[in-house]
Design a protein around this motif. Structure first.
Motif, PDB file in Angstrom:
ATOM      1  N   LEU A   1       0.829  -1.206   0.000  1.00  0.00           N
ATOM      2  CA  LEU A   1       0.000   0.000   0.000  1.00  0.00           C
ATOM      3  C   LEU A   1       0.862   1.254   0.000  1.00  0.00           C
ATOM      4  CD1 LEU A   1      -2.726   1.360   0.112  1.00  0.00           C
ATOM      5  CD2 LEU A   1      -2.777   0.981   2.583  1.00  0.00           C
ATOM      6  N   SER A   2       1.980   1.222   0.709  1.00  0.00           N
ATOM      7  CA  SER A   2       2.836   2.400   0.735  1.00  0.00           C
ATOM      8  C   SER A   2       3.423   2.679  -0.643  1.00  0.00           C
ATOM      9  CB  SER A   2       3.945   2.229   1.769  1.00  0.00           C
ATOM     10  OG  SER A   2       4.765   1.118   1.455  1.00  0.00           O
ATOM     11  N   ASN A   3       3.741   1.627  -1.405  1.00  0.00           N
ATOM     12  CA  ASN A   3       4.250   1.835  -2.765  1.00  0.00           C
ATOM     13  C   ASN A   3       3.178   2.386  -3.686  1.00  0.00           C
ATOM     14  OD1 ASN A   3       6.990   1.294  -2.755  1.00  0.00           O
ATOM     15  ND2 ASN A   3       6.688  -0.936  -2.863  1.00  0.00           N
ATOM     16  N   ARG A   4       1.949   1.889  -3.511  1.00  0.00           N
ATOM     17  CA  ARG A   4       0.847   2.425  -4.327  1.00  0.00           C
ATOM     18  C   ARG A   4       0.604   3.894  -3.993  1.00  0.00           C
ATOM     19  NH1 ARG A   4      -3.976  -1.023  -3.123  1.00  0.00           N
ATOM     20  NH2 ARG A   4      -2.705  -2.239  -1.655  1.00  0.00           N
ATOM     21  N   LEU A   5       0.673   4.244  -2.715  1.00  0.00           N
ATOM     22  CA  LEU A   5       0.533   5.648  -2.328  1.00  0.00           C
ATOM     23  C   LEU A   5       1.635   6.505  -2.955  1.00  0.00           C
ATOM     24  CD1 LEU A   5      -0.354   5.434   1.466  1.00  0.00           C
ATOM     25  CD2 LEU A   5      -1.770   6.449  -0.334  1.00  0.00           C
ATOM     26  N   ARG A   6       2.860   5.989  -2.955  1.00  0.00           N
ATOM     27  CA  ARG A   6       3.972   6.753  -3.533  1.00  0.00           C
ATOM     28  C   ARG A   6       3.715   7.065  -5.000  1.00  0.00           C
ATOM     29  NH1 ARG A   6       8.100   4.895  -6.374  1.00  0.00           N
ATOM     30  NH2 ARG A   6       7.671   2.743  -5.760  1.00  0.00           N
ATOM     31  N   LYS A   7       3.183   6.091  -5.741  1.00  0.00           N
ATOM     32  CA  LYS A   7       2.955   6.302  -7.168  1.00  0.00           C
ATOM     33  C   LYS A   7       1.765   7.218  -7.429  1.00  0.00           C
ATOM     34  CE  LYS A   7       5.202   2.129  -8.794  1.00  0.00           C
ATOM     35  NZ  LYS A   7       5.098   0.897  -9.620  1.00  0.00           N
ATOM     36  N   VAL A   8       0.796   7.194  -6.534  1.00  0.00           N
ATOM     37  CA  VAL A   8      -0.366   8.069  -6.709  1.00  0.00           C
ATOM     38  C   VAL A   8      -0.032   9.496  -6.285  1.00  0.00           C
ATOM     39  CG1 VAL A   8      -2.685   8.560  -5.836  1.00  0.00           C
ATOM     40  CG2 VAL A   8      -2.084   6.238  -6.558  1.00  0.00           C
ATOM     41  N   LEU A   9       0.655   9.665  -5.183  1.00  0.00           N
ATOM     42  CA  LEU A   9       0.981  11.003  -4.683  1.00  0.00           C
ATOM     43  C   LEU A   9       2.065  11.690  -5.515  1.00  0.00           C
ATOM     44  CD1 LEU A   9       0.957  10.314  -0.849  1.00  0.00           C
ATOM     45  CD2 LEU A   9      -0.557  11.886  -2.063  1.00  0.00           C
TER      46      LEU A   9
ATOM     47  N   PRO B   1      -1.319   3.235  11.687  1.00  0.00           N
ATOM     48  CA  PRO B   1      -1.346   2.263  10.589  1.00  0.00           C
ATOM     49  C   PRO B   1      -2.337   2.671   9.496  1.00  0.00           C
ATOM     50  CG  PRO B   1      -2.572   1.430  12.457  1.00  0.00           C
ATOM     51  CD  PRO B   1      -1.942   2.700  12.918  1.00  0.00           C
ATOM     52  N   LEU B   2      -1.940   2.503   8.240  1.00  0.00           N
ATOM     53  CA  LEU B   2      -2.778   2.929   7.123  1.00  0.00           C
ATOM     54  C   LEU B   2      -4.034   2.071   7.043  1.00  0.00           C
ATOM     55  CD1 LEU B   2      -0.043   3.432   4.374  1.00  0.00           C
ATOM     56  CD2 LEU B   2      -1.263   5.207   5.640  1.00  0.00           C
TER      57      LEU B   2
END
Length: 395
Positions: free
Chosen positions: A281-289, A304-305
Motif C-alpha cells: 500500500l505504501s508503494n501504491r501511495l507513492r505512485k499516486v501522490l 497504521p494505514l
C-alpha cells in the motif's frame, strides 16, 4: 539629572508605518511634529517585511478585503474606505514607487524591497519639518510623555500625542508590547500570536524533509479553508498557508490537509486500485501522490494505514501541539480596545491622545491586510489629531 524640556506641538511615539503616516499627515497640515522611536533606526519591522517582497496591499473587491478583519471590520471600515488598497497604491506611486499586482491579487512595489519606499517617505517627512529622534524609549505619561534617551530623561511639550507603538511580537524590531502597562487594564485585550507557525512532535523519519514546501494543497481549520502551500520545519509547520488559518488553529480547530485537491475521493480510490495489487500500500501511495514530502506526511500522521486511504488523502489530520511563541509571530491579536477610543481613535480618558496601527485590537492575515490597516489607522489618527490641534473645542 533634572528633566529637560524640548518643544513640539505633536508628539508621535513609534516610527513604524502607522507612526510615520500620522507624522506625515500632521506635518503636511503645518503642525510641528516630534517623531520618537526606541530603536536606533526607524521602521525596522517594515524593512524586515520587505526582505521577501514588500506586500503593501491586496487588489480585490472592497467587501472581500474588509472581511479579512473579522469582528474589527465595522470599526476599521471608515478608515479603510478612506485609505484602502487603491489609495495605498496611489500613495506609494506618489513616492516614486512603481507598483504591480501578482496573480493572487497581492500588490508589490516593482523594486520589491521596502528600503526605496522608506527612503523617499523619510525624505518627505524631513522636508515637511518632522523632527525625528531615535533611541527615545517612552517611559510613561500619556498627555505629557516621558522618554529615556541617551541624553537623559526628556519630556517634550505636546498638545497632542499619537501612540503608534506596535503589537507584541518581534521585540528586537521594536514591537514588544511594553506600552500596555501605561494603560488601564480594562482598556487592553490580552495579546495573542497571529500569523504564526505551530509545533508538531515529528518523529526522526521526518528529518530529511525539514525545510521542504508542501505544495498544491488545501488547508482546512474550522470555518477557514485556503489553497496554498506550507513548509515543514524541525519544530512543526509554518508558511503562508498555515498563517492563513492560524486564527482558527489558535482557537482550537483541527488542521486537515487535502493532499490531492484536483481529484475526488473516488478518483483517488480508482488510481490506487489500478496500481498492481502485489505492490504494498505504501508503494501504491507513492505512485499516486508522486511527491515524497506528501508521502512522508501520510506515513507520519496516518499509520497504521487503513485499507482505504483515499479519504485520508483528502483530509489528512496534522497533530499540532501549540503555536510558536508570541514574539515569533508575524503579528498579534489583542491590544488597545476600540471601546477605549472614540471615532477619531482618541482615548476617551485622555483628550488629545490618539492611537493607531498594530497596537489596536485587530488582526488580519498576511497578504497586504496588515500594512494597509496600519497605514489607514495612522492616517485617520493623524487627521483626528490635526483637527484637535485646530479646533479642540469640537472634541
Amino acid at each position: 539629572m533634572a528633566a529637560e524640556r524640548a518643544k513640539a506641538r505633536a508628539v508621535v511615539i513609534g516610527a513604524g508605518p502607522a507612526g510615520l503616516m500620522a507624522a506625515d499627515v500632521l506635518s503636511a497640515a503645518g503642525h510641528a511634529v516630534l517623531l520618537a522611536d526606541a530603536k536606533p533606526s526607524v521602521a525596522r519591522k517594515f524593512l524586515m517585511a520587505g526582505k521577501s517582497g514588500l506586500n503593501l496591499t491586496k487588489d480585490e473587491p472592497f467587501d472581500v478585503f474588509l472581511f479579512a478583519y473579522a469582528e474589527a471590520a465595522p470599526m476599521l471600515r471608515p478608515m479603510l474606505e478612506q485609505f484602502g488598497p487603491q489609495q495605498v497604491q496611489g500613495w506609494a506611486e506618489a513616492l516614486g514607487q512603481q507598483m504591480f499586482t501578482g496573480s493572487s491579487g497581492r500588490v508589490f512595489p516593482v523594486a520589491m524591497k521596502a528600503s526605496p519606499l522608506l527612503r523617499a517617505w523619510l525624505a518627505r517627512l524631513v522636508a515637511q519639518g518632522v523632527e525625528m529622534r531615535t533611541r527615545w524609549r517612552w517611559t510613561g505619561g500619556l498627555q505629557s510623555p516621558r522618554f529615556a534617551t541617551p541624553q537623559g530623561e526628556m519630556m517634550p511639550a505636546a498638545d497632542v500625542v499619537v501612540l503608534a507603538c506596535g503589537g507584541a511580537s518581534w521585540a528586537r524590531l521594536g514591537s514588544d508590547g511594553d506600552w500596555a502597562c501605561y494603560m488601564a487594564p480594562d482598556q487592553i485585550a490580552p495579546f495573542q500570536p497571529a500569523n504564526m507557525g505551530f509545533h508538531v512532535a515529528w518523529s526522526a523519519h521526518m528529518q530529511p524533509h525539514f525545510g521542504q514546501p508542501v505544495k498544491n494543497v488545501i488547508l482546512s481549520a474550522g470555518p477557514d479553508q485556503i489553497r496554498a502551500e506550507f513548509v515543514l520545519s524541525h519544530r512543526g509547520v509554518e508558511g503562508g498557508g498555515i498563517y492563513a488559518v492560524s486564527r482558527a488553529l489558535r482557537d482550537g480547530a483541527m488542521l486537515t490537509v487535502d493532499l490531492m485537491p484536483d481529484l475526488t475521493t473516488d478518483q483517488i480510490r480508482s488510481r490506487l486500485a489500478n496500481a498492481p495489487r502485489k505492490q504494498s500500500l505504501s508503494n501504491r501511495l507513492r505512485k499516486v501522490l508522486r511527491d515524497p514530502v506528501k508521502q512522508a506526511l501520510v506515513m507520519e500522521c496516518a499509520r497504521p494505514l487503513p485499507d482505504d486511504p483515499a479519504p485520508l488523502l483528502k483530509a489528512l489530520p496534522l497533530p499540532l501541539t501549540s503555536p510558536y511563541p508570541l514574539d515569533e509571530a508575524i503579528s498579534t491579536a489583542g491590544g488597545l480596545r476600540f471601546a477605549a477610543l472614540d471615532d477619531g481613535l482618541m482615548l476617551k480618558t485622555h483628550p488629545g491622545v490618539f492611537a493607531a496601527g498594530e497596537m489596536l485590537d485587530w488582526e488580519a492575515p498576511t497578504g497586504g491586510y496588515l500594512l494597509t490597516a496600519c497605514l489607514a489607522t495612522g492616517k485617520w489618527a493623524g487627521e483626528s489629531a490635526s483637527r484637535f490641534l485646530t479646533t479642540p473645542a469640537s472634541f
